[in-house]
Structures are given as structure tokens and as C-alpha cells.
Design an enzyme around this catalytic site. Structure first.
Site, PDB file in Angstrom:
ATOM      1  NE  ARG A   1      -7.394  10.924   0.421  1.00 20.21           N
ATOM      2  CZ  ARG A   1      -6.202  11.030  -0.141  1.00 20.21           C
ATOM      3  NH1 ARG A   1      -5.093  11.008   0.603  1.00 20.21           N
ATOM      4  NH2 ARG A   1      -6.085  11.164  -1.443  1.00 20.21           N
TER       5      ARG A   1
ATOM      6  CG  ASP B   1       0.585  -3.979 -49.076  1.00 16.67           C
ATOM      7  OD1 ASP B   1       0.075  -3.329 -50.002  1.00 16.67           O
ATOM      8  OD2 ASP B   1       1.495  -3.552 -48.363  1.00 16.67           O
TER       9      ASP B   1
ATOM     10  CE1 TYR C   1      -3.746   2.387   0.511  1.00  7.51           C
ATOM     11  CE2 TYR C   1      -2.460   3.253   2.332  1.00  7.51           C
ATOM     12  CZ  TYR C   1      -3.518   3.366   1.457  1.00  7.51           C
ATOM     13  OH  TYR C   1      -4.337   4.459   1.522  1.00  7.51           O
TER      14      TYR C   1
ATOM     15  CE1 TYR D   1       5.377  -1.986 -59.277  1.00  7.64           C
ATOM     16  CE2 TYR D   1       5.980  -0.422 -57.563  1.00  7.64           C
ATOM     17  CZ  TYR D   1       6.334  -1.220 -58.631  1.00  7.64           C
ATOM     18  OH  TYR D   1       7.631  -1.264 -59.055  1.00  7.64           O
ATOM     19  CG  ASP D   2       4.762   0.706 -53.634  1.00 13.55           C
ATOM     20  OD1 ASP D   2       5.996   0.727 -53.704  1.00 13.55           O
ATOM     21  OD2 ASP D   2       4.016   1.443 -54.320  1.00 13.55           O
TER      22      ASP D   2
ATOM     23  CG  LEU E   1     -15.925  12.167  -4.949  1.00 10.13           C
ATOM     24  CD1 LEU E   1     -16.145  10.868  -4.202  1.00 10.13           C
ATOM     25  CD2 LEU E   1     -16.775  12.180  -6.217  1.00 10.13           C
TER      26      LEU E   1
ATOM     27  CE  LYS F   1      -7.288  15.015  -2.276  1.00 10.98           C
ATOM     28  NZ  LYS F   1      -8.420  14.690  -3.141  1.00 10.98           N
TER      29      LYS F   1
ATOM     30  CG  ASP G   1      -8.622  15.693  -6.485  1.00 15.77           C
ATOM     31  OD1 ASP G   1      -8.558  14.450  -6.477  1.00 15.77           O
ATOM     32  OD2 ASP G   1      -9.083  16.369  -5.540  1.00 15.77           O
TER      33      ASP G   1
ATOM     34  CG  HIS H   1     -11.521   5.759  -8.104  1.00 19.15           C
ATOM     35  ND1 HIS H   1     -12.782   6.184  -7.789  1.00 19.15           N
ATOM     36  CD2 HIS H   1     -11.626   4.420  -8.312  1.00 19.15           C
ATOM     37  CE1 HIS H   1     -13.612   5.156  -7.790  1.00 19.15           C
ATOM     38  NE2 HIS H   1     -12.933   4.070  -8.108  1.00 19.15           N
TER      39      HIS H   1
ATOM     40  CE  LYS I   1     -18.830  15.588 -10.230  1.00 18.09           C
ATOM     41  NZ  LYS I   1     -18.905  14.413 -11.103  1.00 18.09           N
TER      42      LYS I   1
HETATM   43  C1  GDG Z   1     -10.026   9.640  -4.985  1.00 20.41           C
HETATM   44  C2  GDG Z   1      -9.427  10.607  -5.999  1.00 20.41           C
HETATM   45  C3  GDG Z   1     -11.752  11.112  -6.794  1.00 20.41           C
HETATM   46  C4  GDG Z   1     -13.355  14.214   3.595  1.00 20.41           C
HETATM   47  N1  GDG Z   1     -13.170  14.571   4.863  1.00 20.41           N
HETATM   48  C5  GDG Z   1     -14.049  13.891   5.593  1.00 20.41           C
HETATM   49  C6  GDG Z   1     -14.799  13.104   4.733  1.00 20.41           C
HETATM   50  N2  GDG Z   1     -14.355  13.331   3.500  1.00 20.41           N
HETATM   51  C7  GDG Z   1     -14.892  12.709   2.305  1.00 20.41           C
HETATM   52  C8  GDG Z   1     -15.467  13.728   1.351  1.00 20.41           C
HETATM   53  C9  GDG Z   1     -15.369  12.997   0.018  1.00 20.41           C
HETATM   54  C10 GDG Z   1     -14.137  12.130   0.195  1.00 20.41           C
HETATM   55  O1  GDG Z   1     -13.858  12.070   1.580  1.00 20.41           O
HETATM   56  C11 GDG Z   1     -12.937  12.722  -0.510  1.00 20.41           C
HETATM   57  O2  GDG Z   1     -13.062  12.473  -1.850  1.00 20.41           O
HETATM   58  P1  GDG Z   1     -12.207  13.214  -2.953  1.00 20.41           P
HETATM   59  O3  GDG Z   1     -12.822  12.972  -4.268  1.00 20.41           O
HETATM   60  O4  GDG Z   1     -12.154  14.650  -2.602  1.00 20.41           O
HETATM   61  O5  GDG Z   1     -10.709  12.663  -2.845  1.00 20.41           O
HETATM   62  P2  GDG Z   1      -9.885  11.254  -2.657  1.00 20.41           P
HETATM   63  O6  GDG Z   1     -10.096  10.684  -1.333  1.00 20.41           O
HETATM   64  O7  GDG Z   1      -8.488  11.620  -2.941  1.00 20.41           O
HETATM   65  O8  GDG Z   1     -10.463  10.232  -3.750  1.00 20.41           O
HETATM   66  C12 GDG Z   1     -10.435  11.713  -6.294  1.00 20.41           C
HETATM   67  C13 GDG Z   1     -12.239  10.025  -5.860  1.00 20.41           C
HETATM   68  O9  GDG Z   1     -11.215   9.068  -5.605  1.00 20.41           O
HETATM   69  C14 GDG Z   1     -13.457   9.326  -6.422  1.00 20.41           C
HETATM   70  O10 GDG Z   1     -13.203   8.742  -7.663  1.00 20.41           O
HETATM   71  O11 GDG Z   1     -12.716  12.132  -6.830  1.00 20.41           O
HETATM   72  O12 GDG Z   1      -9.912  12.563  -7.291  1.00 20.41           O
HETATM   73  O13 GDG Z   1      -8.222  11.158  -5.498  1.00 20.41           O
HETATM   74  O14 GDG Z   1     -16.482  12.156  -0.155  1.00 20.41           O
HETATM   75  O15 GDG Z   1     -16.752  14.020   1.765  1.00 20.41           O
HETATM   76  N3  GDG Z   1     -15.773  12.293   5.182  1.00 20.41           N
HETATM   77  C15 GDG Z   1     -16.011  12.256   6.492  1.00 20.41           C
HETATM   78  N4  GDG Z   1     -15.288  12.980   7.394  1.00 20.41           N
HETATM   79  C16 GDG Z   1     -14.320  13.813   6.987  1.00 20.41           C
HETATM   80  O16 GDG Z   1     -13.696  14.472   7.815  1.00 20.41           O
HETATM   81  N5  GDG Z   1     -16.965  11.476   6.953  1.00 20.41           N
END
Ligand code: GDG
Length: 693
Positions: free
Chosen positions: A236, A647, A50, A465-466, A339, A241, A335, A128, A342
Site C-alpha cells: 500500500r 501481609d 477512520y 513482623y513488617d 503478508l 512501507k 510493519d 494487526h 509470506k
Molecule cells: C495490516 C498490517 C499485517 C497488495 N497489493 C495488492 C494486493 N495486496 C495485498 C497483499 C497482501 C495485502 O494486500 C497487504 O498486506 P500487508 O500485510 O502487507 O499490509 P497491510 O495492508 O498494511 O496490513 C500488516 C496485516 O495487517 C495482517 O495482519 O501483516 O503488518 O499493516 O495480502 O497481497 N492485493 C491485490 N491487488 C494489489 O494490487 N489484490
């Protein structure tokens, strides 16, 4: 993935992170309550799997942080071993008809390992994180093995088209494997490739805000920050980030807009991540230092500018923060998707919020109504924040409304359904059709058909030809026909029942110079844009407009200048860039670039760019070898035997235009529409020789 698994009744097979085997009661609880099945990794491999190759080589490189990448050979063997343990666990669980969906960069070898053990299984892979440009990918030790690993799948999907294009370039550059926009043919199978941006499950987030407890929590937060604009950042704690960059931009905002004192606060949630890795420890120290610096320098007794939370919060608290934030500041340096952007949008039902989004996220490709920023540009970011906190309500609602509509429609269920239905299609279409594998030419039967063609009918022979009559030469002028070919064609054309044509991409002068003296030989140069009948010197067909060459020639010339050993050939109807003697990988790479550039440029003209064997040719589409077939059949309505040999890709047009009962013969080992196959030009001579004998 949780909501998708619940909906499809799937099982989650993953590594728990634990060094030891989990106790039996926990294992059965996991399985029964969450359909989760842990893979056991040997203790000496677990962490290295990991934290080693996956997170110290692949993660930094795929996010374009080349200087942070570390490669240790022992980590590679742990990565390999980890993938094998996953393979064992999956094979043990697999039942016929199951679909296997492999996630992310830790498991890029797995699809191929699975394919070997479960040849008929439907296997999909989703990445991802970003797929880097091929220049960066080429730096990754064992990168080719990862590509081969992925090609074991039926479907390989990415968040964006740009990642998909990067993947295709790496396939070509490292493995020499060609692909189309949505498909790769490799190892005798067809693999589908797709861009499928992930979504979120909006209601599982917003439902957290419906309880009385959560409502009072939101009210309490609002009271606490009353009078302040709330900027929110949730990440994270990862160097991709952009936390230090954002903190510096925030500091600049406070410095350049002193009127904001006491009126704005940045809530930064930084979830601890991969804490055993040194670069993450360094980042943590840097971020802590910046936060203290800003709060020390700008804070007052009643105001703390950065509210820093260095832990994971429960989901309902995260949702409450989204609800109260005036601005979400999403600023990764790179990134895959992101998410948080969104999720924020999903929680802004009243439209009263602004999203600031880094252009270097996958999300930026579909969230154009956000304020897009370059997170490396401190000044630009600070001004975007200033603009966001001063934006009027109507503009906020307009932008947020458009963003919400898309986020709610393209949710994680739609994403999961699309992935799984594409996977079903891809696994059903995995086998390459029989027609691409023409059968070896049955020489005796061919001779027999030629010999027994009805007495009063003619026999029509259409020969490229060729690469068909003569071997391909590095330089086109060197492909001079030998005396044996001239003699063969002379004897073949001398039989009054035969109508022999050489149909070639060559220009008229070449064919006339080399073959013009063979009596009764028909010539069709320039992919049959023009032709002359046996025994005649009169040309039929098109006349060529020339003006377009002035525009296209400088572009080809630019590629000649960049590619030692390449050159331009001018024909009546076409301009051709030849790169046979250029470095093969570089030549293919430039040819792709050239074709895609020409596609755009020529879109509203009648010209098209075509790739052939080590050439890119620009010509009108009617100059193709299929176009002459109806002309010849009209001229020789009494044809009793028809054969065509070639060919090249351009000969495929000829094969496609032939009547069903014709003999179509492909020379070489590529994919073809022809019915029969010969290995090389020497076999063509042998077969024709037997006809004249
Ligand atoms: C990888 C890719 C791609 C964050 N802090 C807390 C918490 N979170 C949740 C957020 C969100 C998730 O963690 C973070 O998702 P991200 O998309 O921002 O980033 P990665 O973890 O790096 O994910 C990324 C993703 O995969 C999906 O394909 O978007 O680009 O790097 O859902 O809400 N959740 C809780 N406490 C927190 O303190 N419960």
C-alpha cells in the site's frame, strides 16, 4: 479473514466506507452472499472516525512515526462514537454462545463497551499493527482509554512477543496494572494475553496460478522480462512501507554496479491508500518524483529500470508477479507482520527465489532465512539486492525451502483455530477463583478455637513482623516495635501453652535488637533460613555462603545510582534493593527490568530474584518462610492450635505449607492463599490482645 469466516460460518460486521445508508437490495445481498453486515456511521463522524484519530494519531504512533501523529480532540469523539456504533450493531446481532472477534486499531474501545452490555460474551481482540514501546505509547493522547478498552476482552493478541511486552509495559506505566507473561488481572477478571503471528491462505493464492489463462499470463510476463532479474515490491502506498528508501537504495545499486544496466528491473506495485490524508499525498508526490528521476537518469531506449504500477491489481495478477519474481524486496520501516513476504514464499514452489526482508517487520521474527536488512541503510540494502541476484541455486533452494515449510504449516487456518480456541479457554477461565478472596477473619470463632484447644496440647503462633505486627515504614530501620507490641508479645509468649515465633525477612541482628529480650519468644529471621526456639539463644538452620554477593551487589548498586531514594540492604542470606521512597512508576519499571535481567544472570546458580513490597530480593530459594513449618511441627508434635499471620508475597510460602486445619490470616487487601483476612496491623494487635486478655 474471509477463509476463516467461511469455515466457521461467521458474520463480518464492518464499515463500508460509504457516507450514505446502502440501498436495501445491496444490504440484503451483502448479508446473504457474504454474511457481511455494514455498520452505519453518522456522515459527520464516518470519515473522522477512520481518517482522524485512527489513521492520523494511532497509526503513525503505533508505527513509531511520532512526528507524523496529529491529535484533534473532535476526532477523538468521532472515534468514540464510531466504536459505539459498532457496539450497537454487534449487540443487535449477538446470540448467546457467539464469539466476538474484534480486529485492529480502529476499534480499541469496543471490547470494554461490549463487556458492559454483554457481560458473559466471549470477546477477543487482535491487533494487526505493531504495539509501540511504552515511551511512544505514553505520547498518545487518550492512550489510557485505549488500554482500558482492550481490557474488556477475554483475550488480547498481537503478532509478536515484543509487541506483547510493549503492551505489558504500557499497562504498568499508564494504568499501574501488573501482568504475567500470559495474563492480566484487572477489573475483577482475568484477561489472557498472547503472541499469535498471523498466516496466509497459501492455496487460495496458488490456485489462481493453475488456470490455463493464468499460465499463459505468466509465460507472457517471463518473455517480456527475459534476460532481466526481476525485483518485486508490493505495498500500500503508505509511509510505513519504506518506498522512498527502497527507491533510493535501488538507485544506489544501479550507480555502484553499472554492469547491471539492462539486466535488472524493479516492479513496484503501489496501491493507493488513505488519499485524503495530507501526509499520504506528500508521499505519493515524493515516490512519483523518485521513479521519474531513476528512470530518467538510468533508463535507456530499451530498458525502464523501475516499472511503477500505481493501482490495485486483480489477485491473479499479483500471484503471477510473485511467481516470476527472482527477488521479493520487502522493506517497510515498520510493519505489524507483512503478508507480502509470506505470499511470495508460498508462490515459490520450485525454491527459485530470494526474499529480502526488513528487520522491522513482525515477519522477520519468524523468517530468519530471508536476507534481513535495515531499510534505512541504503548501502546495506543495495548490497543485499546484489547478493540476492547473484546467489547460487542451492543456497536459494535451502533458504526458500525452510521458509516455505513454516509459511505453509502456520497458515491462516492454524492462526484462526488457535485464536478461537484460546478465546474459548480464556472466557471459561475469566472469573478469578474464590480462593484469592480470603474471607474476613471471624474473630469470635478464632478466640474460641484458641481457648478450647485441648488442655495438654500446645498452641503455635507464627507471626510476620513488617506489615503485620508493625506498619510498613519508608526506611526499614524506622520500623521499631512500639511498647504495646513488646508487651503484647511478652504476655502471649509467657503462657506456657503458647509457642510464639516471629518469622520475618529481616536479618538476625534486627530481630535480636528489637525482640531478643522478650522472654520465650522464638525468632526466625531471613525468611526462616535460621531460627532459634523460645527460651534458647542457639541458632538452627543454614549457614550462609557469601561469595555470590560480590557479583550481584554491583548490579543492585547500578540501580541505586539510577534511582534516587533507593538503597541496598544486606542480610546474611540475601541482598535486597529497596525502592519505597523512589518515584512509584519509575521504581516499578526498574524493578521489572532488574528482575528480568537477574533471571537471566542467575539461571545457572541456586539464587533467585524475588519481588516483594517495593523490594527486589536476591536469595537462595530454600530461604523461604514455608521451610520452617515442617521443622516446627517436628519439634512440637503435640500442636493443638496453629495460626500464621502475614501481609507479603513471602508469607504466601508460609500459608501454603500449613496443615489444612490451621488458621492462615492475610493482612491487607491483596490476592492470597490464606483463608482469612484482616485489614491492617492495628487489627492484628486487637485480635492478639483479645487472646491474652
Ligand atoms: C495490516 C498490517 C499485517 C497488495 N497489493 C495488492 C494486493 N495486496 C495485498 C497483499 C497482501 C495485502 O494486500 C497487504 O498486506 P500487508 O500485510 O502487507 O499490509 P497491510 O495492508 O498494511 O496490513 C500488516 C496485516 O495487517 C495482517 O495482519 O501483516 O503488518 O499493516 O495480502 O497481497 N492485493 C491485490 N491487488 C494489489 O494490487 N489484490
Amino acid at each position: 479473514m474471509d477463509p476463516i469466516l467461511k469455515r466457521t460460518g461467521g458474520a463480518w460486521i464492518g464499515w463500508s466506507g460509504a457516507r450514505e445508508q446502502l440501498p436495501a437490495d445491496i444490504l440484503s445481498k451483502l448479508r446473504e452472499e457474504q454474511s457481511a453486515i455494514p455498520v452505519r456511521l453518522a456522515p459527520e463522524h464516518g470519515l473522522r472516525f477512520y481518517e482522524g484519530y485512527a489513521n492520523q494519531a494511532v497509526w503513525p504512533l503505533f508505527h513509531s512515526f511520532i512526528s507524523r501523529a496529529k491529535f484533534v480532540p473532535e476526532n477523538w469523539s468521532s472515534y468514540h462514537d464510531g466504536n459505539e456504533r459498532f457496539c450497537d450493531a454487534i449487540v443487535e446481532q449477538y446470540r448467546e454462545g457467539d464469539r466476538i472477534w474484534v480486529h485492529d486499531y480502529h476499534l480499541m474501545l469496543l471490547p470494554r463497551m461490549l463487556r458492559r452490555r454483554l457481560p458473559d460474551a466471549a470477546i477477543g481482540f487482535f491487533l494487526h499493527i505493531p504495539f509501540p514501546s511504552s515511551d511512544i505509547f505514553a505520547v498518545l493522547p487518550r492512550g489510557e482509554m485505549l488500554l482500558r478498552g482492550l481490557l474488556g476482552a477475554d483475550l488480547v493478541a498481537f503478532h509478536t512477543h515484543s509487541y506483547l511486552q510493549h503492551f505489558r509495559r504500557s499497562l504498568r506505566r499508564l494504568l499501574g496494572v501488573e501482568s504475567t507473561l500470559d495474563c492480566v488481572e484487572a477489573a475483577g477478571r482475568r484477561i489472557r494475553i498472547e503472541a499469535l503471528p498471523i498466516g496466509i491462505a497459501p492455496e487460495s493464492l496458488t490456485s489462481l496460478l493453475e488456470t490455463a489463462e493464468s499460465k499463459s499470463h505468466v509465460d507472457e510476463l517471463r518473455r517480456r522480462y527475459e534476460g532481466s532479474q526481476i525485483l518485486l515490491a508490493i505495498d500500500r502506498l503508505d509511509y510505513t512501507k519504506g518506498l522512498p528508501e527502497r527507491l533510493r537504495a535501488f538507485e544506489r545499486l544501479l550507480r555502484t554496479h553499472p554492469e547491471l544496466e539492462g539486466k535488472v528491473v524493479l516492479i513496484q506495485v503501489a496501491v493507493p491508500s488513505r488519499e485524503n490524508i495530507e501526509s499520504y499525498q506528500e508521499l505519493r508526490a515524493e515516490v512519483h518524483e523518485l521513479v521519474s528521476h531513476i528512470n530518467g537518469k538510468h533508463g535507456t531506449a530499451g530498458w525502464v529500470p523501475v516499472n511503477y504500477i500505481h493501482r490495485s491489481l486483480p489477485p491473479d495478477e499479483v500471484a503471477a508477479l510473485y511467481r516470476i519474481a527472482d527477488v521479493a524486496w520487502v522493506a517497510p520501516l515498520r510493519d505489524g507482520m507483512n503478508l507480502v513476504a509470506k505470499e511470495y514464499v508460498a508462490c515459490k514452489e520450485d525454491g527459485n527465489g530470494v526474499l529480502i526482508l526488513s528487520t522491522f517487520t513482525g515477519a522477520a521474527a519468524e523468517m530468519g532465512e530471508a536476507l534481513l536488512v535495515n531499510p534505512m541503510d541504503e548501502e546495506d540494502s543495495a548490497e543485499a539486492v546484489f547478493r540476492a541476484i547473484n546467489m547460487d541455486a542451492a543456497e536459494k533452494r535451502d533458504r526458500m525451502g525452510a521458509l516455505r515449510e513454516r509459511v505453509l504449516r502456520n497458515d491462516v487456518y492454524a492462526w484462526g483455530d488457535q485464536f478461537l480456541s484460546r478465546l474459548d479457554e480464556a472466557s471459561a477461565a475469566r472469573t478469578l477463583p474464590e480462593s484469592t478472596g480470603a474471607i474476613p477473619m471471624p474473630a469470635a470463632e478464632f478466640e474460641q478455637a484458641f481457648r478450647t484447644a485441648p488442655e495438654r496440647k500446645c498452641r503455635l503462633l507464627l507471626l510476620d513482623y513488617d506489615g503485620t505486627l508493625v506498619p510498613i515504614a519508608d526506611r526499614p530501620p524506622d520500623a521499631v516495635p512500639g511498647a504495646n507490641i513488646i508487651e503484647l508479645l511478652t504476655r502471649l509468649a509467657a503462657d506456657p501453652r503458647n509457642r510464639v515465633f516471629v518469622i520475618s525477612g529481616r536479618k538476625s541482628e534486627d530481630l535480636e535488637r528489637w525482640l531478643g529480650n522478650v522472654p520465650h519468644l522464638g525468632l526466625a529471621p531471613e525468611h526462616s533460613a535460621r531460627w532459634r526456639f523460645p527460651g534458647s539463644h542457639e541458632w538452627h538452620g543454614h549457614t550462609a555462603p557469601h561469595e555470590w554477593k560480590q557479583t550481584v551487589r554491583p548490579i543492585l548498586q547500578h540501580y541505586v545510582d539510577r534511582t534516587p531514594g533507593s538503597f541496598i540492604e544486606e542480610k546474611g542470606f540475601a541482598l535486597v534493593w529497596h525502592y519505597r521512597t523512589a518515584d512509584p512508576e519509575f521504581g516499578e519499571w526498574l524493578a521489572t527490568e532488574l528482575v528480568s535481567m537477574l533471571e537471566g544472570m542467575l539461571a545457572d546458580t541456586e539464587l533467585r530474584a524475588y519481588r516483594g513490597k517495593k523490594i527486589v530480593e536476591v536469595k537462595p530459594p530454600w530461604a523461604n518462610k514455608g521451610a520452617i513449618v515442617p521443622e516446627l511441627l517436628a519439634a512440637y508434635p503435640d500442636t493443638g492450635f496453629l495460626c500464621a499471620m502475614g501481609d507479603d508475597r513471602t508469607d504466601e510460602d508460609l500459608f501454603a505449607a500449613l496443615p489444612k486445619d490451621a488458621w492462615s490470616i492475610f493482612v491487607g487487601d491483596g490476592v492470597t492463599k490464606a483463608k482469612y483476612r484482616l485489614a491492617r496491623p492495628a487489627d492484628v494487635s486487637r485480635v492478639l490482645q483479645r487472646l491474652v486478655d
